[in-house]
Structures are given as C-alpha cells and as structure tokens.
Design an enzyme around this catalytic site. Structure first.
Site, PDB file in Angstrom:
ATOM      1  N   GLU A  62      41.968   2.962 124.055  1.00 26.06           N
ATOM      2  CA  GLU A  62      43.653   3.352 123.853  1.00 26.06           C
ATOM      3  C   GLU A  62      44.123   2.665 125.102  1.00 26.06           C
ATOM      4  OE1 GLU A  62      44.912   7.115 122.384  1.00 26.06           O
ATOM      5  OE2 GLU A  62      42.726   7.800 122.468  1.00 26.06           O
TER       6      GLU A  62
ATOM      7  N   LYS B 164      38.827   7.088 107.565  1.00 25.92           N
ATOM      8  CA  LYS B 164      39.418   5.821 107.616  1.00 25.92           C
ATOM      9  C   LYS B 164      38.696   4.939 106.716  1.00 25.92           C
ATOM     10  CE  LYS B 164      40.789   6.052 112.453  1.00 25.92           C
ATOM     11  NZ  LYS B 164      42.308   5.892 112.219  1.00 25.92           N
TER      12      LYS B 164
ATOM     13  N   ARG C  19      53.838  31.864 114.310  1.00 32.14           N
ATOM     14  CA  ARG C  19      54.557  32.592 114.984  1.00 32.14           C
ATOM     15  C   ARG C  19      56.165  32.273 115.093  1.00 32.14           C
ATOM     16  NH1 ARG C  19      51.188  32.188 120.281  1.00 32.14           N
ATOM     17  NH2 ARG C  19      52.041  30.220 119.963  1.00 32.14           N
TER      18      ARG C  19
ATOM     19  N   HIS D   8      34.247  11.284 117.581  1.00 32.82           N
ATOM     20  CA  HIS D   8      34.461   9.923 117.064  1.00 32.82           C
ATOM     21  C   HIS D   8      33.348   8.996 117.272  1.00 32.82           C
ATOM     22  CE1 HIS D   8      38.184  11.648 116.050  1.00 32.82           C
ATOM     23  NE2 HIS D   8      39.105  11.276 117.218  1.00 32.82           N
TER      24      HIS D   8
HETATM   25  N1  LIG Z   1      48.471  16.035 116.295  1.00 31.59           N
HETATM   26  C1  LIG Z   1      47.503  15.436 115.894  1.00 31.59           C
HETATM   27  O1  LIG Z   1      47.938  14.363 115.653  1.00 31.59           O
HETATM   28  C2  LIG Z   1      46.118  15.754 115.821  1.00 31.59           C
HETATM   29  C3  LIG Z   1      45.180  14.876 115.530  1.00 31.59           C
HETATM   30  C4  LIG Z   1      43.908  15.166 115.416  1.00 31.59           C
HETATM   31  C5  LIG Z   1      43.603  16.539 115.630  1.00 31.59           C
HETATM   32  N2  LIG Z   1      44.715  17.540 115.921  1.00 31.59           N
HETATM   33  C6  LIG Z   1      43.995  18.707 116.095  1.00 31.59           C
HETATM   34  O2  LIG Z   1      44.675  19.827 115.178  1.00 31.59           O
HETATM   35  C7  LIG Z   1      45.261  20.767 115.728  1.00 31.59           C
HETATM   36  C8  LIG Z   1      46.618  21.106 115.501  1.00 31.59           C
HETATM   37  O3  LIG Z   1      47.297  20.220 116.420  1.00 31.59           O
HETATM   38  P1  LIG Z   1      48.849  20.038 116.828  1.00 31.59           P
HETATM   39  O4  LIG Z   1      49.183  18.704 117.161  1.00 31.59           O
HETATM   40  O5  LIG Z   1      49.885  20.373 115.616  1.00 31.59           O
HETATM   41  O6  LIG Z   1      48.836  21.347 117.840  1.00 31.59           O
HETATM   42  P2  LIG Z   1      49.978  22.052 118.456  1.00 31.59           P
HETATM   43  O7  LIG Z   1      51.311  21.516 118.120  1.00 31.59           O
HETATM   44  O8  LIG Z   1      49.757  22.155 119.920  1.00 31.59           O
HETATM   45  O9  LIG Z   1      49.767  23.528 117.937  1.00 31.59           O
HETATM   46  C9  LIG Z   1      50.009  23.549 116.573  1.00 31.59           C
HETATM   47  C10 LIG Z   1      50.478  25.067 116.219  1.00 31.59           C
HETATM   48  O10 LIG Z   1      49.606  26.035 116.826  1.00 31.59           O
HETATM   49  C11 LIG Z   1      50.306  27.420 117.325  1.00 31.59           C
HETATM   50  N3  LIG Z   1      49.814  27.458 118.704  1.00 31.59           N
HETATM   51  C12 LIG Z   1      49.637  26.492 119.634  1.00 31.59           C
HETATM   52  N4  LIG Z   1      49.155  26.936 120.859  1.00 31.59           N
HETATM   53  C13 LIG Z   1      48.775  28.275 120.578  1.00 31.59           C
HETATM   54  C14 LIG Z   1      48.140  29.107 121.257  1.00 31.59           C
HETATM   55  N5  LIG Z   1      48.008  28.862 122.598  1.00 31.59           N
HETATM   56  N6  LIG Z   1      47.993  30.286 120.703  1.00 31.59           N
HETATM   57  C15 LIG Z   1      48.403  30.350 119.568  1.00 31.59           C
HETATM   58  N7  LIG Z   1      49.065  29.512 118.699  1.00 31.59           N
HETATM   59  C16 LIG Z   1      49.442  28.507 119.527  1.00 31.59           C
HETATM   60  C17 LIG Z   1      51.867  26.888 117.383  1.00 31.59           C
HETATM   61  O11 LIG Z   1      52.379  27.384 116.394  1.00 31.59           O
HETATM   62  P3  LIG Z   1      53.273  29.022 116.489  1.00 31.59           P
HETATM   63  O12 LIG Z   1      53.707  29.116 117.993  1.00 31.59           O
HETATM   64  O13 LIG Z   1      54.364  28.654 115.680  1.00 31.59           O
HETATM   65  O14 LIG Z   1      52.426  29.798 116.145  1.00 31.59           O
HETATM   66  C18 LIG Z   1      51.714  25.401 117.263  1.00 31.59           C
HETATM   67  O15 LIG Z   1      52.918  25.068 116.813  1.00 31.59           O
HETATM   68  C19 LIG Z   1      44.679  20.955 117.201  1.00 31.59           C
HETATM   69  O16 LIG Z   1      43.470  21.448 117.078  1.00 31.59           O
HETATM   70  C20 LIG Z   1      44.565  19.447 117.381  1.00 31.59           C
HETATM   71  O17 LIG Z   1      43.353  19.092 118.484  1.00 31.59           O
HETATM   72  C21 LIG Z   1      45.817  17.054 115.902  1.00 31.59           C
END
Ligand SMILES: NC(=O)c1ccc[n+]([C@@H]2O[C@H](COP(=O)([O-])OP(=O)(O)OC[C@H]3O[C@@H](n4cnc5c(N)ncnc54)[C@H](OP(=O)(O)O)[C@@H]3O)[C@@H](O)[C@H]2O)c1
Length: 515
Positions: A234, A200, A52, A258
C-alpha cells in the site's frame, strides 16, 4: 462457486452492530444498494443498525445516503432504488452490554417480521472492535436472540447467521477464546468469518485459472516452480487509523489473513467439489504444512520494517511514529517480508516470499510464480543472451489481470532473444464493472454459502503461523526503526533477501516481480 439453487439468497433482517461506524457507510450499505440496483437483493430484506450513538431512523438514513454518495461504485444513486431500500433501514440505540436494550431490539425485530414478512430470518453482522464481540454474543443469547441451528438443507425454517469482521482475535489464544464462546452458542455452519479479499473477483479467479484450464496443473508444483511471491503493498499510511494500527501491526492486519488466504488458494490441492467444506478442507491442509520460521531461521527469513519521514510524489509525509494515534517510540511494524515453506509433496523446497507493507512505492496486490529455467544448452549458451525464467503474475488489485512472461525472438536476421509479457487485463476484456467484494459476500451470507469465509480451524492455523513469528519478535531486540523511506519497497535488506532464491531480482522493485 455459486450453486444457485442450494444457496439462493433469502429475505431476512440484517442487524449491524456498530452501524454508526465507517464500515457500514463505506462498504455495507453501498453493497446492499448495488445488489438492490441489480435486482439481486431479496425483496423485503430489512436493515437495523445498532449502536450507542444517539441516532433517529431518519438521521441514520441520511448518514447512509451520504456514504452512498461518497463510496458507492455506481453513482449517482437511482432515487427509486435508494428510496425503496431506505424505507427498510432502521436504527436501534443501545449499549452492547445492556440486557434491556437487547429486549427492545428483539421486540423491534418481531415488528419488522410482521411488516416485511422476514419470518424470523436473522443476520447479525458484528462491525465492531474485537473486544465488543463477546459481550454482544452474550447479550443476544440472554435475550433469546441466538439459537444453535444444525445444518439441514432440506428443512424449511428460519435461518440465523452471524458475521464476524476481521480481525478475528489478535493471536492464537484470543482467537481460540472467541471460538469457544461461539462454539457454545452457534453451529459452525451459522458462522461467517469475514476476509473481504475472498470476495474479490480476481481472488475467485485463482481457482478458475487453476482448475478450469488444463495447462497449469501439470506445472503447478516443486518440479516446475522456482519460487512464489505474494505481495500486498500500500502506498497509503495510516489515514486516521493510527490508533488501531499501532496496537495491531501489519503482520496481524494483513499477513495473517489476506496474504495467507491468497497463499492457500494458490497452493491447495483440487477440492473434491465446490462445496464450502471441500474447499476449506484443502486450504486447511496447506496451513497444516506451512512451516513458520523459528529461532535462528526467524532472523534469516523474516524482515520487519517501519517507515520514517519522507516524500511521495512531492508531498512531505510524517514518519509512522509521528502519525496521529501512534506512540512516539512505537516499535509496531509497518512492513513484513518473510520466506516460508510448505512441507508437502507438491511444494517441498519451494520458497514462498510473503510480504505486506504501508507507504510503499505502489499500491498493489499480486501473486507471482517464477518457473525454473530451461537448461542452458541451446539459447542459454549463446553469448549475450540472458534468458529469464517464465513468470506468471496474477494481479489482484488494482489493474486486475493475468500476465505471462516468456522469451521470444526479436524480428530480424540475427538470432536475438527478448522477454515479452502476454497480458490479460480484466478491465478491458470485460466491460461490465466488477461487483464489490462486499456485494458478493453479503449475498453469500443471505444464501448460507460459506465457501468464501474462513472456518474455525483455518483461522486458528493462520494465527498459529503468525503468533510463532510474533512470539519470536518478542524475544529479539527490535530492529533499528524507522528503517525505510516512504515510496520505496521496504527496508534495504529486502532486495538482497528476495534476490537469494530468485535468480533475476527485479531491483529496485523486489516485491513487485512482474510487469
Ligand atoms: N472500515 C473499513 O473499511 C473496514 C474494512 C475491513 C474490516 N473492517 C472491520 O470492521 C469492523 C468495523 O469497522 P469500522 O471501520 O466501522 O469501525 P469503527 O468505525 O471504528 O467502529 C464501528 C462502531 O463500533 C462502535 N465502537 C467503536 N469503538 C468501540 C469501543 N471501543 N467499544 C464499543 N464500541 C465501539 C462505535 O459505535 P457506537 O459508538 O455508536 O456504539 C463505532 O461507530 C472492525 O472490526 C474493522 O476492523 C473495517
């Protein structure tokens, strides 16, 4: 496990939903860059970020470049490699429930097919919070962008695969609901449920250690093993993720996925082959036999904790309830330690101690197998000699490696015995840097190899185990939170709990069990 010909990665367009978020910057694009740098990314592969947030292609590329500079394992990035990749990165703005936006996405994908020869090959990567997943699937389907494909290895044609980030649901019911939406739209062979632990190197090495060596399988059972500990610890606290974590807890965030994945790889029977389903069949059999503590057993066999205020390395740290985004009266657990049993022929009676926690004394992930003692008739009967059981420790991260503890004679004229560690450190044994888990996993998605991804039945059985505990907790008054200090190994009761079945507790470090 890489069957080169069958699973050769192919070019396609990778569409990342939620591409404005952290995962894309931190993991996905650094992984794609490093694959390109090693010449492993199929020529012509393109990336479309969808979200978005209003971003131009140029602003999106700058953001990705910034992520690369901060998070890539090989820095600085080589300009020629990055420029080549950046030219194939695009951004498409749109809401997740807007049919017109999906129409625009479809037109753009068709353009990219012409430009890069990607021939309709698609990977939809859902890097969004769980509640947005079903709307995206419905939007893609309504726009004609999802199509069920039967697995047919000999048939030439385009592929369509969908990657689901964790968490996959938040309990058994929600995981089943999501699975039934997926089931209506896709074949299971198109579905890639991500658990990045499986990518990993050291996790993949569990199967190699067990099945490429002849010495371990004979002792890998209840006749020889006294107990097994799987630990994901952690030192960090919330690091800005308090809002997400407070509605999740450590049992859902780490143990359900995990820890149980590590457990199944450690305990499964040798698979019939290295094909994805052969491996996953064996993991599922373990989960079917995994006995979740229930009723009174839940009180005896599960410890939950939450960290209070304290200090690590001289730095004052807030209590969990004082972290940003966390409710001041939150009862969310930041530590869980439990004892479980696998009721099958190989493991009956062996206690498995599974634990995960935040703000603990160290950051480490490891599996430690403690073997039974020798009869105390020879050295064990000698005065002053305390023989400890042999222990094999697989260090998953950091300081990856394998070590074995055994007794030896201290040099000299007296017969003194001491325990020593024989250690294999990955880092110094192999000078080349290990690839990041996401490199391996993205390559597998591009090649259609789902061996390192969780299957539907696997995820649902893991949720069944975790949901049993979560339901039990609902019925019991929450413990006296906070109940452990940062920089410790969890609540005080943990030490006694772990000592019960392991004759030689490693106090004050009940979880680490090794080195
Ligand atoms: N970050 C990590 O290192 C990591 C590691 C393992 C797993 N994950 C998993 O990977 C997924 C993405 O992780 P992330 O850290 O990138 O998440 P994030 O930054 O919280 O969200 C990714 C994007 O999703 C959209 N978003 C966020 N909240 C929303 C909502 N309530 N409704 C609709 N869109 C929403 C936003 O994009 P827009 O506003 O532009 O639409 C945001 O930039 C998650 O399921 C997380 O659990 C992340």
């Amino acid at each position: 496990m890489f069957e080169a010909d069958r699973y050769r990665p192919e070019r396609g367009v990778i569409v990342v939903f939620g591409a404005s978020g952290d995962l894309t910057q931190r993991k996905l694009v650094p992984a794609l860059y490093n694959l390109a740098d090693q010449g492993l990314l199929p020529e012509g592969t393109a990336l479309v970020g969808y979200g978005r947030s209003p971003l131009t292609d140029e602003a999106f590329r700058e953001r990705l470049r910034d992520g690369l500079d901060r998070h890539s394992r090989s820095r600085p990035a080589r300009a020629a490699v990055w420029d080549g990749l950046a030219r194939r990165c695009f951004y498409q703005q749109g809401a997740y429930d807007d049919p017109e936006a999906y129409g625009r996405l479809k037109a753009r994908l068709e353009d990219l097919d012409e430009q890069f020869g990607t021939a309709g090959n698609r990977i939809f990567y859902l890097a969004v919070p769980p509640d947005v997943v079903a709307p995206i699937l419905r939007g893609l389907s309504a726009a004609g962008l999802l199509e069920r494909q039967r697995p047919c290895p000999d048939e030439e044609g385009c592929f369509l695969r969908v990657v689901f980030e964790k968490p996959f649901g938040r309990d058994l019911d929600s995981a089943r609901r999501l699975d039934s939406v997926i089931d209506r739209l896709l074949d299971e062979s198109q579905v890639f449920r991500m658990d990045h632990y499986l990518g990993k190197e050291t996790v993949q090495n569990i199967s190699v250690l067990r099945f490429a060596n002849s010495i371990f399988e004979h002792i890998w059972n209840a006749a020889s093993v006294r107990s097994v500990r799987v630990t994901v610890a952690e030192k960090l606290g919330m690091e800005g993720r308090g809002g997400y974590f407070d509605s999740t807890g450590i049992l859902r965030d780490i143990l359900q996925n995990h820890v149980l994945q590590l457990l199944t790889l450690m305990t499964m029977e040798p698979p019939a082959s290295l094909a994805a389903d052969a491996i996953r069949d064996e993991k599922v059999k373990v989960l079917r036999c995994l006995r979740a503590p229930r009723g009174k057993e839940l009180v005896r066999s599960v410890i939950r904790g939450q960290y209070g205020r304290g200090a690590i390395d001289g730095a004052e740290l807030p209590a969990y309830r004082e972290e940003e985004g966390v409710a001041p009266d939150s009862d969310t657990e930041t530590f869980v330690g439990l004892r479980a049993y696998i009721d099958n022929w190989r493991w009956a009676g062996v206690p498995f101690y599974l634990s995960a926690g935040k703000r603990l004394a160290e950051t480490l992930t490891q599996v430690a197998i403690e073997f039974k003692e020798v009869p105390g008739v020879l050295f064990g009967a000698m005065e002053g000699v305390e023989l400890k059981p042999n222990r094999l420790t697989l260090r998953i991260q950091p300081d990856e490696g394998v070590s074995l503890r055994f007794a030896t004679k201290v040099p000299g004229l007296r017969l003194d015995l001491r325990d020593v560690e024989m250690d294999f450190p990955y880092g110094s044994a192999f000078p080349a840097a290990s690839p990041e888990a996401y490199e391996r996993l993205l390559l597998d998605v591009m090649g259609g190899n789902s061996a390192l991804f969780a299957r539907r039945d696997e995820v649902e059985l893991a949720w069944q185990f975790a949901t049993g505990i979560l339901d039990g907790w609902q019925e019991q008054p929450p413990p006296d939170f906070p109940n452990y200090a940062p920089g410790t190994w969890g609540p005080i009761s943990t030490e006694m709990f772990f000592a019960e079945h392991t004759r030689y507790a490693d106090a004050p470090n009940p979880l680490k069990a090794g080195r």
